[in-house]
Design a protein around this motif. Sequence first.
Motif, PDB file in Angstrom:
ATOM      1  N   ALA A   2       0.832  -1.209   0.000  1.00 34.50           N
ATOM      2  CA  ALA A   2       0.000   0.000   0.000  1.00 34.50           C
ATOM      3  C   ALA A   2       0.868   1.261   0.000  1.00 34.50           C
ATOM      4  CB  ALA A   2      -0.935   0.004   1.202  1.00 34.50           C
ATOM      5  N   ILE A   3       2.015   1.211   0.637  1.00 27.71           N
ATOM      6  CA  ILE A   3       2.888   2.389   0.690  1.00 27.71           C
ATOM      7  C   ILE A   3       3.423   2.704  -0.703  1.00 27.71           C
ATOM      8  CG2 ILE A   3       5.025   3.356   1.622  1.00 27.71           C
ATOM      9  CD1 ILE A   3       4.513   1.757   4.178  1.00 27.71           C
ATOM     10  N   LEU A   4       3.905   1.694  -1.405  1.00 30.74           N
ATOM     11  CA  LEU A   4       4.421   1.924  -2.753  1.00 30.74           C
ATOM     12  C   LEU A   4       3.322   2.417  -3.687  1.00 30.74           C
ATOM     13  CD1 LEU A   4       6.684   1.904  -4.806  1.00 30.74           C
ATOM     14  CD2 LEU A   4       6.205  -0.525  -5.208  1.00 30.74           C
ATOM     15  N   ARG A   5       2.140   1.823  -3.607  1.00 31.68           N
ATOM     16  CA  ARG A   5       1.019   2.282  -4.448  1.00 31.68           C
ATOM     17  C   ARG A   5       0.739   3.759  -4.203  1.00 31.68           C
ATOM     18  NH1 ARG A   5      -1.213  -2.789  -3.171  1.00 31.68           N
ATOM     19  NH2 ARG A   5      -2.518  -1.862  -1.545  1.00 31.68           N
ATOM     20  N   ASP A   6       0.722   4.157  -2.932  1.00 30.59           N
ATOM     21  CA  ASP A   6       0.437   5.550  -2.598  1.00 30.59           C
ATOM     22  C   ASP A   6       1.583   6.460  -3.049  1.00 30.59           C
ATOM     23  OD1 ASP A   6      -1.338   7.456  -1.627  1.00 30.59           O
ATOM     24  OD2 ASP A   6      -0.672   7.269   0.445  1.00 30.59           O
ATOM     25  N   CYS A   7       2.830   6.001  -2.899  1.00 32.03           N
ATOM     26  CA  CYS A   7       3.983   6.791  -3.373  1.00 32.03           C
ATOM     27  C   CYS A   7       3.864   7.075  -4.867  1.00 32.03           C
ATOM     28  CB  CYS A   7       5.292   6.035  -3.121  1.00 32.03           C
ATOM     29  SG  CYS A   7       6.007   6.259  -1.501  1.00 32.03           S
ATOM     30  N   VAL A   8       3.575   6.043  -5.623  1.00 37.12           N
ATOM     31  CA  VAL A   8       3.486   6.194  -7.080  1.00 37.12           C
ATOM     32  C   VAL A   8       2.315   7.101  -7.455  1.00 37.12           C
ATOM     33  CG1 VAL A   8       3.066   4.948  -9.238  1.00 37.12           C
ATOM     34  CG2 VAL A   8       4.671   4.019  -7.552  1.00 37.12           C
ATOM     35  N   ALA A   9       1.184   6.935  -6.771  1.00 36.06           N
ATOM     36  CA  ALA A   9       0.011   7.755  -7.073  1.00 36.06           C
ATOM     37  C   ALA A   9       0.229   9.226  -6.698  1.00 36.06           C
ATOM     38  CB  ALA A   9      -1.216   7.209  -6.342  1.00 36.06           C
ATOM     39  N   ARG A  10       0.809   9.458  -5.526  1.00 42.83           N
ATOM     40  CA  ARG A  10       0.967  10.833  -5.041  1.00 42.83           C
ATOM     41  C   ARG A  10       2.185  11.537  -5.625  1.00 42.83           C
ATOM     42  NH1 ARG A  10      -1.638  12.690  -1.045  1.00 42.83           N
ATOM     43  NH2 ARG A  10       0.119  13.791  -0.112  1.00 42.83           N
ATOM     44  N   PHE A  11       3.243  10.772  -5.907  1.00 44.34           N
ATOM     45  CA  PHE A  11       4.503  11.358  -6.373  1.00 44.34           C
ATOM     46  C   PHE A  11       5.042  10.559  -7.556  1.00 44.34           C
ATOM     47  CE2 PHE A  11       4.136  11.676  -1.718  1.00 44.34           C
ATOM     48  CZ  PHE A  11       3.953  13.035  -1.598  1.00 44.34           C
ATOM     49  N   PRO A  12       4.355  10.608  -8.690  1.00 45.88           N
ATOM     50  CA  PRO A  12       4.764   9.786  -9.837  1.00 45.88           C
ATOM     51  C   PRO A  12       6.187  10.071 -10.315  1.00 45.88           C
ATOM     52  CG  PRO A  12       3.089  11.384 -10.490  1.00 45.88           C
ATOM     53  CD  PRO A  12       3.198  11.442  -8.996  1.00 45.88           C
ATOM     54  N   ASN A  13       6.680  11.260 -10.076  1.00 45.68           N
ATOM     55  CA  ASN A  13       8.048  11.614 -10.465  1.00 45.68           C
ATOM     56  C   ASN A  13       8.967  11.730  -9.254  1.00 45.68           C
ATOM     57  OD1 ASN A  13       7.384  11.861 -13.267  1.00 45.68           O
ATOM     58  ND2 ASN A  13       6.366  13.774 -12.745  1.00 45.68           N
TER      59      ASN A  13
END
Length: 138
Positions: A18-29
């Motif tokens: 869930a942390i990685l999913r949220d990282c990618v969603a919130r901070f794609p770059n």
Amino acid sequence: MRGGGGVDGAIHRAGGPAILRDCVARFPNGLPTGDAGWTTAGALPAQWVIHAVGPNFTAGQRDRSLLVSCYRRSLEVADALGAASLAFPLISAGVYGWPKRDAVAAAIETIRSVESAVEEVRLVGFDRATFELIARAL
């Protein structure tokens, strides 16, 4: 922020996907060095994870203001979230090679100087020697 090595990898392993999913969603770059942002804590016993992007001393990123900014920005993010407590690893002092004595000094100086509503801040040492270095500095 993508679950590599060191503390980042440990957070992602313990907190789950869930942390990685949220990282990618919130901070794609991702985030620039010296900045911080938050995500879910996933399976960790916390509400959020505040991710700070520390400078890589070994790779030549030796501007201390970037390290200081990690702590300042993390406290600002914690305030925006209404967090009462915060735990920091010693940012950049592991695989990124920032000299530990200066990393401890930067952390303590910044945490003490930033106005924040956070009531409790903990510095976490990876090993006994780092813990003792932090304890002596406090």
